[in-house]
Design an enzyme around this catalytic site. Sequence first.
Site, short mmCIF file in Angstrom:
data_model
loop_
_atom_site.label_atom_id
_atom_site.label_comp_id
_atom_site.label_asym_id
_atom_site.label_seq_id
_atom_site.Cartn_x
_atom_site.Cartn_y
_atom_site.Cartn_z
N HIS A 161 -5.88 -0.93 4.78
CA HIS A 161 -5.42 0.46 4.72
C HIS A 161 -6.63 1.31 5.05
O HIS A 161 -7.43 1.63 4.19
CB HIS A 161 -4.89 0.76 3.32
CG HIS A 161 -4.43 2.17 3.11
ND1 HIS A 161 -3.43 2.47 2.22
CD2 HIS A 161 -4.82 3.36 3.62
CE1 HIS A 161 -3.23 3.79 2.20
NE2 HIS A 161 -4.06 4.34 3.04
N THR A 187 0.86 -1.18 0.00
CA THR A 187 0.00 0.00 0.00
C THR A 187 0.89 1.22 0.00
O THR A 187 1.96 1.24 0.61
CB THR A 187 -1.01 0.00 1.17
OG1 THR A 187 -2.02 0.96 0.89
CG2 THR A 187 -0.36 0.26 2.51
N CYS A 205 -3.50 7.90 7.23
CA CYS A 205 -4.08 6.56 7.19
C CYS A 205 -3.15 5.58 7.90
O CYS A 205 -1.97 5.84 8.09
CB CYS A 205 -4.26 6.08 5.75
SG CYS A 205 -5.45 7.03 4.79
#
Length: 174
Positions: A46, A23, A29
């Site tokens: 994520h 990711t 995040c």
Amino acid sequence: MKQLVVGVGDGGATRDPDAVLVTYALGSCVAVMMHDSAAGVAGMVHYMLPEAPREEAQAAARPWMYADTGIGELLRLVQQQGADKRRLTIYAAGGAQVMNDNSMFNIGKRNCLALRKALWKYGLVAHAEETGGTTARTVRMEAASGRVWLHAPGGEPREMQRRASSAGMARQGG
């Protein structure tokens, strides 16, 4: 190696030993990765925000987007693929304050708090964690080995190191 990209507000798991879960650009995040070496299962979420909306239909439509629902969904998915909760090695990265240090929303900090709260709820503890700070990160997990690599802009990729203490063991019960 097959690269399996986990997008923002998404998640997934695999038993493919040739897969690498990745990711990109984790700012505020958080990515949570789970690995069971005995079952050969790796998974990643994520998530963007700490809590799902109170409206169940909205939360159910995008469970990966939120810490409180995404981590539970990831645990369910890796167990569905054969992982045993007691054998999971868990890594977490992200939760940075990348926009402005005086943000009134503090999404990165709130996401980190939500991470701990959700892991506790499921009787889990992160074995390695790199959260907070002000730098975005890209993270990769090798499905076969469970090794996790972090890469910050302008830096070299480096492996996350697992803590060597009993504090990283899953809580009994839950």
